[in-house]
Design a protein around this motif. Structure first.
Motif, PDB file in Angstrom:
ATOM      1  N   UNK A 169       0.813  -1.222   0.000  1.00 38.69           N
ATOM      2  CA  UNK A 169       0.000   0.000   0.000  1.00 38.69           C
ATOM      3  C   UNK A 169       0.848   1.274   0.000  1.00 38.69           C
ATOM      4  N   UNK A 170       2.160   1.147   0.109  1.00 39.01           N
ATOM      5  CA  UNK A 170       3.036   2.304   0.257  1.00 39.01           C
ATOM      6  C   UNK A 170       3.727   2.645  -1.065  1.00 39.01           C
ATOM      7  N   UNK A 171       4.134   3.911  -1.243  1.00 41.91           N
ATOM      8  CA  UNK A 171       4.779   4.301  -2.510  1.00 41.91           C
ATOM      9  C   UNK A 171       6.157   3.670  -2.687  1.00 41.91           C
ATOM     10  N   UNK A 172       6.516   3.500  -3.948  1.00 42.73           N
ATOM     11  CA  UNK A 172       7.836   3.004  -4.331  1.00 42.73           C
ATOM     12  C   UNK A 172       8.520   4.040  -5.220  1.00 42.73           C
ATOM     13  N   UNK A 173       9.818   3.969  -5.287  1.00 44.03           N
ATOM     14  CA  UNK A 173      10.562   4.874  -6.157  1.00 44.03           C
ATOM     15  C   UNK A 173      10.382   4.447  -7.604  1.00 44.03           C
ATOM     16  N   UNK A 174       9.901   5.330  -8.477  1.00 44.02           N
ATOM     17  CA  UNK A 174       9.761   4.955  -9.895  1.00 44.02           C
ATOM     18  C   UNK A 174      11.110   4.556 -10.495  1.00 44.02           C
TER      19      UNK A 174
ATOM     20  N   UNK B 124      20.669   9.957   3.444  1.00 44.18           N
ATOM     21  CA  UNK B 124      21.705   9.439   2.557  1.00 44.18           C
ATOM     22  C   UNK B 124      21.088   8.483   1.538  1.00 44.18           C
ATOM     23  N   UNK B 125      21.411   8.690   0.279  1.00 46.25           N
ATOM     24  CA  UNK B 125      20.807   7.898  -0.798  1.00 46.25           C
ATOM     25  C   UNK B 125      21.022   6.407  -0.612  1.00 46.25           C
ATOM     26  N   UNK B 126      22.214   6.020  -0.171  1.00 44.74           N
ATOM     27  CA  UNK B 126      22.509   4.595  -0.003  1.00 44.74           C
ATOM     28  C   UNK B 126      21.638   3.967   1.078  1.00 44.74           C
ATOM     29  N   UNK B 127      21.400   4.725   2.154  1.00 46.14           N
ATOM     30  CA  UNK B 127      20.573   4.215   3.247  1.00 46.14           C
ATOM     31  C   UNK B 127      19.121   4.087   2.794  1.00 46.14           C
ATOM     32  N   UNK B 128      18.615   5.098   2.077  1.00 43.97           N
ATOM     33  CA  UNK B 128      17.229   5.036   1.613  1.00 43.97           C
ATOM     34  C   UNK B 128      17.033   3.898   0.610  1.00 43.97           C
ATOM     35  N   UNK B 129      18.027   3.660  -0.234  1.00 45.34           N
ATOM     36  CA  UNK B 129      17.933   2.527  -1.159  1.00 45.34           C
ATOM     37  C   UNK B 129      17.940   1.208  -0.395  1.00 45.34           C
ATOM     38  N   UNK B 130      18.794   1.111   0.610  1.00 39.02           N
ATOM     39  CA  UNK B 130      18.822  -0.100   1.437  1.00 39.02           C
ATOM     40  C   UNK B 130      17.482  -0.306   2.103  1.00 39.02           C
ATOM     41  N   UNK B 131      16.893   0.772   2.597  1.00 35.46           N
ATOM     42  CA  UNK B 131      15.597   0.671   3.271  1.00 35.46           C
ATOM     43  C   UNK B 131      14.513   0.208   2.307  1.00 35.46           C
ATOM     44  N   UNK B 132      14.518   0.744   1.094  1.00 39.05           N
ATOM     45  CA  UNK B 132      13.474   0.327   0.145  1.00 39.05           C
ATOM     46  C   UNK B 132      13.643  -1.136  -0.245  1.00 39.05           C
TER      47      UNK B 132
ATOM     48  N   UNK C  55       9.622   5.180   6.033  1.00 36.23           N
ATOM     49  CA  UNK C  55       9.279   6.348   6.839  1.00 36.23           C
ATOM     50  C   UNK C  55      10.448   6.613   7.779  1.00 36.23           C
ATOM     51  N   UNK C  56      11.033   7.798   7.689  1.00 34.51           N
ATOM     52  CA  UNK C  56      12.069   8.200   8.630  1.00 34.51           C
ATOM     53  C   UNK C  56      11.374   8.509   9.954  1.00 34.51           C
ATOM     54  N   UNK C  57      11.750   7.792  11.003  1.00 40.02           N
ATOM     55  CA  UNK C  57      10.975   7.789  12.238  1.00 40.02           C
ATOM     56  C   UNK C  57      11.927   7.683  13.428  1.00 40.02           C
ATOM     57  N   UNK C  58      11.444   8.048  14.591  1.00 37.07           N
ATOM     58  CA  UNK C  58      12.124   7.732  15.847  1.00 37.07           C
ATOM     59  C   UNK C  58      13.593   8.151  15.842  1.00 37.07           C
ATOM     60  N   UNK C  59      13.856   9.400  15.462  1.00 40.19           N
ATOM     61  CA  UNK C  59      15.230   9.890  15.488  1.00 40.19           C
ATOM     62  C   UNK C  59      15.617  10.242  16.928  1.00 40.19           C
ATOM     63  N   UNK C  60      16.886  10.178  17.228  1.00 40.12           N
ATOM     64  CA  UNK C  60      17.311  10.493  18.586  1.00 40.12           C
ATOM     65  C   UNK C  60      18.812  10.680  18.692  1.00 40.12           C
ATOM     66  N   UNK C  61      19.217  11.250  19.800  1.00 38.85           N
ATOM     67  CA  UNK C  61      20.630  11.400  20.118  1.00 38.85           C
ATOM     68  C   UNK C  61      20.740  11.445  21.627  1.00 38.85           C
TER      69      UNK C  61
ATOM     70  N   UNK D 103      13.011  13.765   0.092  1.00 34.80           N
ATOM     71  CA  UNK D 103      11.789  13.077  -0.291  1.00 34.80           C
ATOM     72  C   UNK D 103      10.676  13.402   0.703  1.00 34.80           C
ATOM     73  N   UNK D 104       9.555  13.965   0.241  1.00 34.77           N
ATOM     74  CA  UNK D 104       8.502  14.363   1.180  1.00 34.77           C
ATOM     75  C   UNK D 104       7.836  13.187   1.880  1.00 34.77           C
ATOM     76  N   UNK D 105       7.758  12.016   1.217  1.00 34.28           N
ATOM     77  CA  UNK D 105       7.160  10.854   1.883  1.00 34.28           C
ATOM     78  C   UNK D 105       8.080  10.335   2.969  1.00 34.28           C
ATOM     79  N   UNK D 106       9.343  10.165   2.666  1.00 31.65           N
ATOM     80  CA  UNK D 106      10.309   9.642   3.643  1.00 31.65           C
ATOM     81  C   UNK D 106      10.339  10.511   4.894  1.00 31.65           C
ATOM     82  N   UNK D 107      10.254  11.823   4.698  1.00 32.21           N
ATOM     83  CA  UNK D 107      10.416  12.788   5.796  1.00 32.21           C
ATOM     84  C   UNK D 107       9.103  13.316   6.361  1.00 32.21           C
ATOM     85  N   UNK D 108       7.970  12.752   5.983  1.00 28.45           N
ATOM     86  CA  UNK D 108       6.682  13.379   6.294  1.00 28.45           C
ATOM     87  C   UNK D 108       6.323  13.353   7.780  1.00 28.45           C
ATOM     88  N   UNK D 109       6.949  12.490   8.561  1.00 24.81           N
ATOM     89  CA  UNK D 109       6.667  12.468   9.995  1.00 24.81           C
ATOM     90  C   UNK D 109       7.432  13.556  10.747  1.00 24.81           C
ATOM     91  N   UNK D 110       8.466  14.093  10.101  1.00 25.56           N
ATOM     92  CA  UNK D 110       9.341  15.063  10.746  1.00 25.56           C
ATOM     93  C   UNK D 110       9.189  16.468  10.189  1.00 25.56           C
TER      94      UNK D 110
END
Length: 308
Positions: free
Chosen positions: A53-58, A145-153, A161-167, A299-306
């Motif tokens: 149900x979620x978007x994919x990179x064309x 980072x493009x490599x991380x987002x590709x790995x995630x997809x 969804x970029x979520x639960x960031x912390x430091x 990417x607005x979808x990846x970052x939409x929670x933040x």
């Protein structure tokens, strides 16, 4: 395998409490039920359905680097340490987090404090707020980072969804490990992984991230409760335990449904930056984005929670 009633108990002390939490924050409905879907096979089936149900990179064409990181996550649950970020970036990040106050989430009455002015020897960790993390230099660039987002997809089957960031700081010379300093599984999302970046040098005495390879696909000890080192090593084999050490700028990815912990430092202080890439959202962020999107290239979808 843990009995169903035990899994319920980890998040749902009573049905009225469960309903109250869900009414207050709809995100908690799925979150509180996640421990029930605790077997890897069940989690994988649900994650695949959500991904449909979620978007994919064309025209998605991931790099060989992303494919290698994906294979490592699939095989063991954790990548090796990855090529370091520029030293100037980690220096700027560390200096920034040394300049802004943090808090002890378990002792909020202590108020905020700077990294080297910890108000209590009972404080094991000092956490930064979401807005503080988002304003940190280079943080959004690292998280996107493009490599991380590709790995995630590749790992999720859809855009993450970029979520639960912390430091947070972890402080040495404390009598006992607390919270995430003990072995546990994360039940934040039905499928996802985290990026971990050390902003200080981390050796065996400075609280390395410890991970039990292969536990991300095992149903053993499928409870939301913390586990002893002895129980984890008996279940999965001490030879599969990895301690992630390295200088400032060391980073790696890990599926934190696998058993892991941030070891209690015996000396010094550890500063770590973390972001999570999920197939479904968690309740760990504010209900609405806290910042405007500063860069149209993100990417607005990846970052939409933040980012609005």
């Amino acid at each position: 395998m843990t009995p169903l009633k035990e899994r319920f108990r980890t998040r749902i002390p009573s049905v009225p409490a469960f309903l109250r939490r869900a009414a207050a924050d709809r995100r908690r409905l799925a979150y509180d039920l996640l421990p029930i879907a605790s077997t890897p096979a069940m989690r994988a089936r649900i994650a695949r359905l959500i991904a449909l149900t979620q978007p994919k990179t064309p025209g998605f064409a991931p790099s060989e680097t992303a494919r290698a990181w994906h294979r490592a996550l699939d095989d063991t649950g954790i990548t090796p340490t990855l090529p370091r970020w520029p030293t100037a970036w980690t220096d700027e990040l560390r200096a920034y987090f040394q300049s802004v106050p943090c808090t002890d989430p378990y002792r909020t009455h202590l108020g905020s404090f700077l990294w080297d002015q910890v108000p209590s020897t009972e404080t094991n960790m000092g956490y930064f707020g979401i807005e503080q993390v988002l304003k940190a230099p280079h943080a959004l660039e690292i998280f996107n980072d493009r490599r991380v987002l590709e790995t995630a997809e590749l790992y999720l089957g859809c855009k993450p969804l970029l979520d639960n960031i912390g430091c947070w700081w972890s402080y040495g010379d404390r009598p006992a490990a607390k919270g995430t300093q003990r072995y546990h599984r994360d039940f934040d999302s039905i499928r996802g992984f985290k990026l971990f970046l050390y902003l200080t040098d981390v050796d065996e005495t400075a609280g390395p991230h410890v991970y039990m390879k292969g536990s991300h696909t095992s149903p053993l000890l499928d409870t939301g409760r913390a586990q002893s080192d002895e129980a984890i090593r008996a279940a999965f084999g001490a030879e599969n335990e990895v301690h992630m050490v390295g200088g400032a700028g060391t980073w790696f990815l890990a599926d934190t449904f696998g058993f892991h912990k941030g070891a209690l430092p015996t000396t010094g202080r550890r500063l770590i930056l973390v972001a999570q890439y999920n197939v479904n959202r968690s309740p760990h962020l504010p209900p609405a984005p806290v910042m405007a999107r500063p860069d149209a290239a993100l990417d607005p979808f990846v970052n939409r929670l933040l980012l609005a």
